[in-house]
Design a protein around this motif. Structure first.
Motif, PDB file in Angstrom:
ATOM      1  N   ARG A  24       0.806  -1.214   0.000  1.00 45.90           N
ATOM      2  CA  ARG A  24       0.000   0.000   0.000  1.00 45.90           C
ATOM      3  C   ARG A  24       0.844   1.272   0.000  1.00 45.90           C
ATOM      4  O   ARG A  24       0.622   2.168  -0.798  1.00 45.90           O
ATOM      5  N   CYS A  25       1.824   1.369   0.902  1.00 42.08           N
ATOM      6  CA  CYS A  25       2.547   2.638   1.057  1.00 42.08           C
ATOM      7  C   CYS A  25       4.005   2.587   0.620  1.00 42.08           C
ATOM      8  O   CYS A  25       4.645   3.616   0.485  1.00 42.08           O
ATOM      9  N   GLY A  26       4.560   1.400   0.428  1.00 36.69           N
ATOM     10  CA  GLY A  26       5.948   1.281  -0.004  1.00 36.69           C
ATOM     11  C   GLY A  26       6.966   1.321   1.120  1.00 36.69           C
ATOM     12  O   GLY A  26       8.165   1.342   0.867  1.00 36.69           O
ATOM     13  N   ALA A  27       6.508   1.297   2.365  1.00 37.92           N
ATOM     14  CA  ALA A  27       7.433   1.312   3.504  1.00 37.92           C
ATOM     15  C   ALA A  27       8.206  -0.002   3.576  1.00 37.92           C
ATOM     16  O   ALA A  27       7.677  -1.069   3.246  1.00 37.92           O
ATOM     17  N   CYS A  65      -1.685 -11.141   3.298  1.00 39.01           N
ATOM     18  CA  CYS A  65      -2.839 -11.016   2.414  1.00 39.01           C
ATOM     19  C   CYS A  65      -2.397 -11.284   0.982  1.00 39.01           C
ATOM     20  O   CYS A  65      -1.206 -11.301   0.665  1.00 39.01           O
ATOM     21  N   CYS A  66      -3.355 -11.483   0.116  1.00 42.34           N
ATOM     22  CA  CYS A  66      -3.063 -11.795  -1.286  1.00 42.34           C
ATOM     23  C   CYS A  66      -2.209 -10.727  -1.952  1.00 42.34           C
ATOM     24  O   CYS A  66      -1.309 -11.043  -2.736  1.00 42.34           O
ATOM     25  N   ARG A  67      -2.480  -9.459  -1.672  1.00 42.97           N
ATOM     26  CA  ARG A  67      -1.741  -8.377  -2.319  1.00 42.97           C
ATOM     27  C   ARG A  67      -0.246  -8.405  -2.005  1.00 42.97           C
ATOM     28  O   ARG A  67       0.557  -7.882  -2.764  1.00 42.97           O
ATOM     29  N   MET A  68       0.157  -9.034  -0.909  1.00 46.06           N
ATOM     30  CA  MET A  68       1.575  -9.129  -0.548  1.00 46.06           C
ATOM     31  C   MET A  68       2.193 -10.452  -0.979  1.00 46.06           C
ATOM     32  O   MET A  68       3.363 -10.703  -0.729  1.00 46.06           O
ATOM     33  N   CYS A  69       1.442 -11.309  -1.637  1.00 46.82           N
ATOM     34  CA  CYS A  69       1.897 -12.663  -1.953  1.00 46.82           C
ATOM     35  C   CYS A  69       2.559 -12.762  -3.333  1.00 46.82           C
ATOM     36  O   CYS A  69       2.143 -12.101  -4.283  1.00 46.82           O
ATOM     37  N   ARG A  70       3.542 -13.608  -3.420  1.00 47.03           N
ATOM     38  CA  ARG A  70       4.244 -13.873  -4.678  1.00 47.03           C
ATOM     39  C   ARG A  70       3.302 -14.448  -5.735  1.00 47.03           C
ATOM     40  O   ARG A  70       3.521 -14.279  -6.924  1.00 47.03           O
ATOM     41  N   HIS A  71       2.244 -15.119  -5.336  1.00 45.05           N
ATOM     42  CA  HIS A  71       1.313 -15.749  -6.278  1.00 45.05           C
ATOM     43  C   HIS A  71       0.226 -14.797  -6.783  1.00 45.05           C
ATOM     44  O   HIS A  71      -0.517 -15.152  -7.689  1.00 45.05           O
ATOM     45  N   ALA A 126       5.439  -6.550  -4.544  1.00 44.67           N
ATOM     46  CA  ALA A 126       4.062  -6.211  -4.194  1.00 44.67           C
ATOM     47  C   ALA A 126       3.778  -4.719  -4.325  1.00 44.67           C
ATOM     48  O   ALA A 126       2.670  -4.321  -4.680  1.00 44.67           O
ATOM     49  N   PHE A 127       4.767  -3.882  -4.052  1.00 44.85           N
ATOM     50  CA  PHE A 127       4.554  -2.434  -4.125  1.00 44.85           C
ATOM     51  C   PHE A 127       4.649  -1.957  -5.562  1.00 44.85           C
ATOM     52  O   PHE A 127       5.593  -2.269  -6.284  1.00 44.85           O
ATOM     53  N   ASP A 128       3.656  -1.201  -5.994  1.00 44.57           N
ATOM     54  CA  ASP A 128       3.618  -0.623  -7.332  1.00 44.57           C
ATOM     55  C   ASP A 128       3.590   0.892  -7.180  1.00 44.57           C
ATOM     56  O   ASP A 128       2.581   1.468  -6.780  1.00 44.57           O
ATOM     57  N   GLY A 129       4.716   1.526  -7.470  1.00 43.85           N
ATOM     58  CA  GLY A 129       4.823   2.977  -7.306  1.00 43.85           C
ATOM     59  C   GLY A 129       3.812   3.745  -8.126  1.00 43.85           C
ATOM     60  O   GLY A 129       3.292   4.772  -7.685  1.00 43.85           O
TER      61      GLY A 129
END
Length: 103
Positions: free
Chosen positions: A9-12, A36-42, A77-80
Motif C-alpha cells: 500500500r505505502c511502499g514502507a 494477504c493476497c496483495r503481498m503474496c508472490r502468487h 508487491a509495491f507498485d509505485g
C-alpha cells in the motif's frame, strides 16, 4: 542480494518485521495487513481469481488477512505507479472537498 520487502500500500520497508509473518502483522507505517493476497508472490491481477497457485482457496478480499498456506511474501508487491495514482486521487478529493485532516 534479495530485494527488500515493501508494503503493497505505502511502499514502507518491512525488513524490520521477522518472517514468517503472522495473520495479524501489519505495516508499521500505514497499518495495512501483510498476510494477504496483495503481498503474496502468487498474486497476479491478470489471471482468474488473481492467484497463480491452483491449489489455493479463493479469497475475495485481496487486501485483508487470510489463512492461505501458499502465502509467500513478494518483493514486487509495491507498485509505485498505483501509489501515485491513489495519491493523486486523494489530492483531487481534498481540493474538491477540503483536506480531511482539517476536520
Amino acid at each position: 542480494m534479495p530485494q527488500q520487502l515493501l508494503c503493497f500500500r505505502c511502499g514502507a520497508s518491512l525488513d524490520a518485521l521477522p518472517l514468517p509473518w503472522s495473520r495479524r502483522d501489519q505495516c508499521p507505517q500505514c497499518s495495512a495487513d501483510l498476510h494477504c493476497c496483495r503481498m503474496c508472490r502468487h498474486f497476479d491481477r491478470n489471471v482468474p481469481r488473481q492467484c497463480r497457485e491452483d491449489g489455493a482457496e479463493d479469497v475475495t478480499e485481496k487486501a485483508r488477512p487470510n489463512f492461505c498456506d501458499w502465502f509467500i511474501p513478494s518483493e514486487h508487491a509495491f507498485d509505485g505507479a498505483e501509489k501515485q495514482q491513489a495519491d493523486d486521487a486523494q489530492a483531487a478529493l481534498d481540493a474538491l472537498f477540503g483536506d480531511s485532516d482539517e476536520r
